[in-house]
Design an enzyme around this catalytic site. Structure first.
Site, PDB file in Angstrom:
ATOM      1  N   GLU A 162      -3.433   7.594  -4.185  1.00  0.00           N
ATOM      2  CA  GLU A 162      -3.356   6.329  -3.454  1.00  0.00           C
ATOM      3  C   GLU A 162      -3.220   5.161  -4.414  1.00  0.00           C
ATOM      4  O   GLU A 162      -3.984   5.047  -5.379  1.00  0.00           O
ATOM      5  CB  GLU A 162      -4.611   6.146  -2.593  1.00  0.00           C
ATOM      6  N   TYR A 209       0.859  -1.191   0.000  1.00  0.00           N
ATOM      7  CA  TYR A 209       0.000   0.000   0.000  1.00  0.00           C
ATOM      8  C   TYR A 209       0.892   1.236   0.000  1.00  0.00           C
ATOM      9  O   TYR A 209       1.899   1.285   0.710  1.00  0.00           O
ATOM     10  CB  TYR A 209      -0.909   0.028   1.230  1.00  0.00           C
TER      11      TYR A 209
END
Length: 406
Positions: A214, A126
């Site tokens: 993101e 992530y």
């Protein structure tokens, strides 16, 4: 301004950020053609079909009309692609971020399958870039625990979330990119590719004037490629004047219709869940008005700032937008006449009444400042059923009484 996944990936390519290849489609026939093209290019019969909406949690979400269908599906034939496309397109996807209402899916992304290697060889990470307002610096947040459950990771094991701060007047320094790759536990070719990926991604964040970028999952393949499999990108609305081509990417169908309409009239409007409609000039006064409504026992139904150049037309537009909310039981107009004259707002209120016909919702008006007395006389002599107040607290109490009596 939010972007769809397929749009964000196209922008990342400008900065040499490797992304999962895919084709955006509007119907099932196009989806089948995209499948055949990707299968031909990759030599794999597997593809991933992804619903394109401005919300996360698509993989765990479900179509309201087809509960067995999620928003992301791995398929292995043209027939499967056609079936999944028909199950998703034109239907409503409900995820943890959309709420019970869900969002209608108007477009799909048919993308290459990245999971062509064994589970022991691939890894999901992530990584996101955003502004840390407390430190007044950009921050890169990253974790080795990428995938659909990153929120649970942040909640249960926050020590697995790393942060790297970057001064806004400085680029991402080489040692910082290496530090991120090191904390991901990479080495060799994967390490070098991650350093390049993070550096280019940060350049994209700055160059595109993003407010948030993101990547989840950030994928490491068996052959040590680093690829953005998914991307969520938000652009700073205030910077769009520098990016006219990006402004054209706005998808108004994903936004609240009343907020879109308000923007067309240069009104700053945000819909809330309460029952008291607010019309105020100035963001600070609007926040104070909402606080007073709360203290009086009410719940604001919206934030609406008509700005300093309000006139009869903008006030009427604000009225119409507030009235579209069926939950509104009363309207509070709170104007401090500085740049905008109170009599101009009063004229707008009267004009809106005349043009909209009968309004059964109680209206409380507080006008202070430039030409406040003139404005009060205009409203009193108009014959309209409008209550007047001097103090803000008094106006909030009148609103609450009106709501209770409605």
């Amino acid at each position: 301004m939010n972007l769809h996944e397929y749009q964000a990936k196209e922008l990342l390519k400008r900065y040499n950020v490797p992304t999962q290849e895919g084709i955006a489609v509007d119907n099932s026939d196009e989806a089948v053609k995209a499948y055949k093209q990707i299968a031909s290019d990759t030599g794999s019969k597997f593809v991933v079909v992804k619903a394109q909406i401005h919300a996360g949690g698509r993989g765990k979400g479900r179509m309201k009309e087809v509960p067995d269908q999620s928003g992301v599906a791995v398929v292995k034939s043209a027939d499967d692609v056609e079936r999944v496309a028909k199950n998703i397109l034109g239907h409503t996807l409900v995820t943890i971020q959309t709420g019970a209402a869900g969002k209608k899916v108007n477009k799909l992304l048919v993308a290459q399958d990245m999971y062509y290697d064994g589970p022991s060889e691939r890894k999901e990470f992530y990584l996101s870039v955003l502004l840390d307002r407390a430190k007044k610096q950009n921050v890169i947040m990253y974790s080795t625990e990428g995938g659909m459950d990153i929120e649970e990771v942040a909640h249960s094991t926050p020590e697995k979330i790393y942060k790297e701060w970057v001064h806004p007047n400085m680029p991402l320094l080489p040692f910082q990119a290496r530090n991120i790759a090191f904390n991901f536990g990479l080495s060799g070719t994967a390490f070098k590719n991650m350093v390049k990926f993070v550096t280019n991604l940060y350049n994209a964040y700055v160059g595109l004037d993003c407010s948030m970028l993101e990547i989840n999952p950030l994928f490491k393949s068996a052959d040590d490629k680093i690829i953005a499999v998914d991307c969520k990108m938000n652009l700073d609305d205030n910077a769009l004047i520098r990016h006219h081509d990006l402004a054209d990417m706005r998808d108004k169908s994903e936004e609240d219709p009343t907020e879109v309409e308000a923007g067309e009239h240069n009104l700053n409007y945000v819909k809330l869940d309460g029952n008291v409609g607010c019309m105020v000039n100035g963001a600070g006064l609007a926040m104070a008005t909402m606080d007073m409504i709360k203290l009086a026992g009410g719940e604001p139904a919206n934030f609406l700032d008509v700005g300093g150049s309000a006139n009869a037309q903008t006030v009427e537009a604000g009225f119409r937008i507030i009235m579209k909310d069926p939950n509104v039981k009363a309207i509070l107009i709170n104007i401090f006449g500085g740049i905008v004259r109170c009599d101009r707002v009063a004229a707008g209120v009267i004009e809106a009444y005349k043009n909209m016909g009968t309004i059964n919702i109680p209206i409380i008006v507080r006008l202070q400042g430039t030409n406040a007395e003139v404005a009060k006389d205009l409203i009193v002599n108009s014959g309209l059923k409008v209550q007047s107040a001097i103090l803000l607290s008094e106006a909030a109490e009148l609103v609450q009484k009106a709501v209770n009596a409605h």
